[in-house]
Design an enzyme around this catalytic site. Sequence first.
Site: not given
Length: 268
Positions: A42, A130-131, A152, A179-180, A222
Site C-alpha cells: 500500500y 492472506s488469500n 485474511q 472488501s466487507p 476501508k
Amino acid sequence: MTDAFDRLGYGTYKLAAGEECADGVAHAIDTGYRHVDTAQGYDNEASVGDGIDRSGVDREDLFVATKLSTDNLSYDDAVETARASRDRLGVDSIDLLYVHWPINSYDPAETLPALDDLVDDGVIDRIGLSNFEPDQLDEAIDRLDHDVFAHQVECHPLLQQERLREYAVDDGHWLVAYSPIARNRVADVEVLREIADAHDATPAQVSLAWLLSKERVAPIPKAADFGHVEDNWAAREIDLTADQIARIDALDRGERVVDFEEAPWNAA
C-alpha cells in the site's frame, strides 16, 4: 504484545501516503477503532505510523497489522522487509504480519520459517496468512511452529467464504474480511436494502453487522471519508434478527471484487 485486536478494524488500502492516510488513521482511532490494517504494497506504512502518533491513544492499546509483498517472500527478504515495516510503522513490534498472497516468490520452505523466526526475534507478535486456499492453509499450518492468528480474505454477503470461515473456527484463528461491503455493491441488493430500512441503517452497515454476527470473523472496512468511518463503526450497534441473518445467508453468489488470473483460486 498487545491484546487490542478488535473485530471491526480499519483498512487502509488505497489511502494515499501522507495526509489522507495519516488523518484517516488518526480519525479512525479517535472514533474508536483499535485494529489498523495496512500492507507493504500500500506504500503507506509510514503514514499509518504518523496517524497512530497523532491519535490520542497509547500504542499498547492498538493492534497494528501489515503484510509482506509478494516479491518479499524469500527467507532473507521476508526478514529484512519485516524489520523495515516495523521501523516505518514506528512500533516496537508488529502485532500481526501476513503473507499477502501465496504467489510469486512465496515458497513455504523459505517464507514460513522466516515468519517463525520473526516471532522468535520479537519483530512480530503473530503470524497471518492472506488469500490462501484450504490446501495451502493445511501446508502452512503444518509447517509453522507458531499458530496462525488470522487468515485474511475477501468476504461479504455476495462472497460468504463458508468453507474458509468453518476452517477458521475449527483451527481457532480469525477470518479477517477485506472488501466487507464489496466496494458498496451491497447497496444494489434489495434484501440488504430492506433489512437496512428496518434498522434505519445502510446496506453497508448491515453487511458489516452480518459479518460481526459470524463466529471468528473480523471485517476491516476501508474508508477515507470521515462520515463513512463513523458509519462503519456504528454498525457494531445493529442487532440483526435470526431471520434477517438467514435472508443474508441466502445471498451468496460467489461474486468476487478482487480477482485476477494468478490468484490462488484460479490456479490449475
